[in-house]
Design a protein around this motif. Structure first.
Motif, PDB file in Angstrom:
ATOM      1  N   TYR A  64      54.177  43.422 -23.323  1.00 47.71           N
ATOM      2  CA  TYR A  64      52.871  43.469 -22.672  1.00 47.71           C
ATOM      3  C   TYR A  64      52.814  44.505 -21.554  1.00 47.71           C
ATOM      4  O   TYR A  64      53.778  44.735 -20.835  1.00 47.71           O
ATOM      5  CB  TYR A  64      52.502  42.089 -22.125  1.00 47.71           C
ATOM      6  CG  TYR A  64      52.460  41.051 -23.211  1.00 47.71           C
ATOM      7  CD1 TYR A  64      51.384  40.979 -24.083  1.00 47.71           C
ATOM      8  CD2 TYR A  64      53.519  40.172 -23.393  1.00 47.71           C
ATOM      9  CE1 TYR A  64      51.353  40.045 -25.108  1.00 47.71           C
ATOM     10  CE2 TYR A  64      53.502  39.239 -24.413  1.00 47.71           C
ATOM     11  CZ  TYR A  64      52.413  39.179 -25.267  1.00 47.71           C
ATOM     12  OH  TYR A  64      52.390  38.257 -26.278  1.00 47.71           O
ATOM     13  N   HIS A  65      51.634  45.098 -21.417  1.00 52.18           N
ATOM     14  CA  HIS A  65      51.314  46.053 -20.367  1.00 52.18           C
ATOM     15  C   HIS A  65      50.368  45.330 -19.410  1.00 52.18           C
ATOM     16  O   HIS A  65      49.277  44.917 -19.803  1.00 52.18           O
ATOM     17  CB  HIS A  65      50.633  47.281 -20.993  1.00 52.18           C
ATOM     18  CG  HIS A  65      50.127  48.289 -20.011  1.00 52.18           C
ATOM     19  ND1 HIS A  65      50.895  49.338 -19.576  1.00 52.18           N
ATOM     20  CD2 HIS A  65      48.927  48.412 -19.399  1.00 52.18           C
ATOM     21  CE1 HIS A  65      50.187  50.068 -18.731  1.00 52.18           C
ATOM     22  NE2 HIS A  65      48.998  49.527 -18.610  1.00 52.18           N
ATOM     23  N   ASN A  94      42.049  36.337 -25.017  1.00 51.85           N
ATOM     24  CA  ASN A  94      42.058  34.872 -25.070  1.00 51.85           C
ATOM     25  C   ASN A  94      43.192  34.237 -24.283  1.00 51.85           C
ATOM     26  O   ASN A  94      43.698  33.195 -24.665  1.00 51.85           O
ATOM     27  CB  ASN A  94      42.107  34.421 -26.527  1.00 51.85           C
ATOM     28  CG  ASN A  94      43.264  35.085 -27.271  1.00 51.85           C
ATOM     29  OD1 ASN A  94      43.965  35.931 -26.731  1.00 51.85           O
ATOM     30  ND2 ASN A  94      43.460  34.688 -28.513  1.00 51.85           N
ATOM     31  N   ALA A  95      43.588  34.824 -23.182  1.00 51.01           N
ATOM     32  CA  ALA A  95      44.669  34.269 -22.365  1.00 51.01           C
ATOM     33  C   ALA A  95      44.098  33.495 -21.181  1.00 51.01           C
ATOM     34  O   ALA A  95      42.946  33.696 -20.785  1.00 51.01           O
ATOM     35  CB  ALA A  95      45.570  35.392 -21.860  1.00 51.01           C
ATOM     36  N   LYS A  96      44.911  32.617 -20.640  1.00 51.35           N
ATOM     37  CA  LYS A  96      44.558  31.921 -19.400  1.00 51.35           C
ATOM     38  C   LYS A  96      45.306  32.661 -18.284  1.00 51.35           C
ATOM     39  O   LYS A  96      46.534  32.669 -18.259  1.00 51.35           O
ATOM     40  CB  LYS A  96      44.982  30.457 -19.453  1.00 51.35           C
ATOM     41  CG  LYS A  96      44.620  29.704 -18.204  1.00 51.35           C
ATOM     42  CD  LYS A  96      45.040  28.257 -18.279  1.00 51.35           C
ATOM     43  CE  LYS A  96      44.694  27.577 -16.960  1.00 51.35           C
ATOM     44  NZ  LYS A  96      45.193  26.212 -16.926  1.00 51.35           N
ATOM     45  N   ILE A 142      49.519  33.313 -22.911  1.00 49.92           N
ATOM     46  CA  ILE A 142      48.997  33.886 -24.150  1.00 49.92           C
ATOM     47  C   ILE A 142      49.485  33.017 -25.307  1.00 49.92           C
ATOM     48  O   ILE A 142      50.624  33.139 -25.753  1.00 49.92           O
ATOM     49  CB  ILE A 142      49.481  35.339 -24.339  1.00 49.92           C
ATOM     50  CG1 ILE A 142      49.161  36.173 -23.107  1.00 49.92           C
ATOM     51  CG2 ILE A 142      48.882  35.949 -25.600  1.00 49.92           C
ATOM     52  CD1 ILE A 142      49.892  37.487 -23.036  1.00 49.92           C
ATOM     53  N   LYS A 143      48.635  32.094 -25.734  1.00 52.77           N
ATOM     54  CA  LYS A 143      48.969  31.177 -26.832  1.00 52.77           C
ATOM     55  C   LYS A 143      50.315  30.492 -26.599  1.00 52.77           C
ATOM     56  O   LYS A 143      51.171  30.443 -27.484  1.00 52.77           O
ATOM     57  CB  LYS A 143      48.964  31.909 -28.173  1.00 52.77           C
ATOM     58  CG  LYS A 143      47.612  32.475 -28.550  1.00 52.77           C
ATOM     59  CD  LYS A 143      47.664  33.196 -29.873  1.00 52.77           C
ATOM     60  CE  LYS A 143      46.320  33.811 -30.182  1.00 52.77           C
ATOM     61  NZ  LYS A 143      46.349  34.615 -31.408  1.00 52.77           N
ATOM     62  N   GLY A 144      50.529  30.012 -25.373  1.00 49.68           N
ATOM     63  CA  GLY A 144      51.760  29.299 -25.037  1.00 49.68           C
ATOM     64  C   GLY A 144      52.870  30.180 -24.501  1.00 49.68           C
ATOM     65  O   GLY A 144      53.851  29.686 -23.963  1.00 49.68           O
ATOM     66  N   GLU A 145      52.757  31.490 -24.621  1.00 46.70           N
ATOM     67  CA  GLU A 145      53.763  32.418 -24.096  1.00 46.70           C
ATOM     68  C   GLU A 145      53.369  32.823 -22.667  1.00 46.70           C
ATOM     69  O   GLU A 145      52.257  33.299 -22.436  1.00 46.70           O
ATOM     70  CB  GLU A 145      53.843  33.658 -24.985  1.00 46.70           C
ATOM     71  CG  GLU A 145      54.875  34.654 -24.534  1.00 46.70           C
ATOM     72  CD  GLU A 145      54.938  35.890 -25.418  1.00 46.70           C
ATOM     73  OE1 GLU A 145      55.784  36.744 -25.129  1.00 46.70           O
ATOM     74  OE2 GLU A 145      54.150  36.018 -26.376  1.00 46.70           O
ATOM     75  N   LYS A 146      54.280  32.614 -21.726  1.00 42.63           N
ATOM     76  CA  LYS A 146      54.022  32.945 -20.324  1.00 42.63           C
ATOM     77  C   LYS A 146      54.462  34.372 -20.029  1.00 42.63           C
ATOM     78  O   LYS A 146      55.571  34.775 -20.375  1.00 42.63           O
ATOM     79  CB  LYS A 146      54.781  31.994 -19.390  1.00 42.63           C
ATOM     80  CG  LYS A 146      54.462  30.532 -19.607  1.00 42.63           C
ATOM     81  CD  LYS A 146      53.221  30.139 -18.899  1.00 42.63           C
ATOM     82  CE  LYS A 146      53.091  28.631 -18.950  1.00 42.63           C
ATOM     83  NZ  LYS A 146      51.766  28.166 -19.059  1.00 42.63           N
TER      84      LYS A 146
END
Length: 155
Positions: A64-65, A94-96, A142-146
């Motif tokens: 990720y950037h 779609n991330a928190k 991101i879909k469970g990935e921090k």
């Protein structure tokens, strides 16, 4: 990894000192210094992908950037946060995303960042006009990935 970069930097500086104390031609010394500086910057992660795309501070975190762009406004600081895939810099909508901010006086503030589909980034307003250094930790789920990035800015 930071220790590796620190050791490499130390070796580069030690090499520069050694080069400066020899009797060699100054053109040879200058070219060797330039070559060592290029090696240090390459190994320190200064790649074309880690350069700011929007004028802010960049953190490359895995695939990720992450880029934070603080913009001063009348009501405080507007924070633009770009979360993109590192390989093609495609926005991730779609991330928190949450920013934990340490204010200049040491107090902590947590801000949720909302996605702006038009600008393809996350944004929030930090309602503070306090002068000084701000430390920011941005966390994206991101879909469970921090994914985390640390930034700082002055106002």
């Amino acid at each position: 990894m930071k220790t590796f970069h620190s050791n490499l930097l130390f070796l580069g500086v030690a090499g520069l000192i050694f080069l400066g104390s020899s009797d060699r031609d100054s053109n040879v010394i200058a070219s060797e210094i330039k070559a060592q500086a290029e090696i240090i910057s390459e190994t320190a992660g200064a790649t074309k992908d880690s350069k700011p795309k929007k004028g802010g501070q960049v953190v490359e975190s895995g695939a990720y950037h992450l880029e934070l762009v603080p913009v001063k406004e009348d009501k405080g600081m507007h924070l633009d946060f770009y979360l993109q895939r590192g390989d093609n810099h495609e926005a991730i909508p779609n991330a928190k995303v949450t920013a934990q901010i340490q204010m200049p006086d040491g107090t902590q503030k947590t801000l949720p960042l909302k996605y702006d589909s038009k600008g393809k980034h996350y944004a929030a307003l930090l309602a503070s006009k306090a002068s000084g250094q701000y430390q920011v930790k941005v966390t994206a789920d991101i879909k469970g990935e921090k994914v985390n990035g640390r930034f700082s800015f002055k106002q």
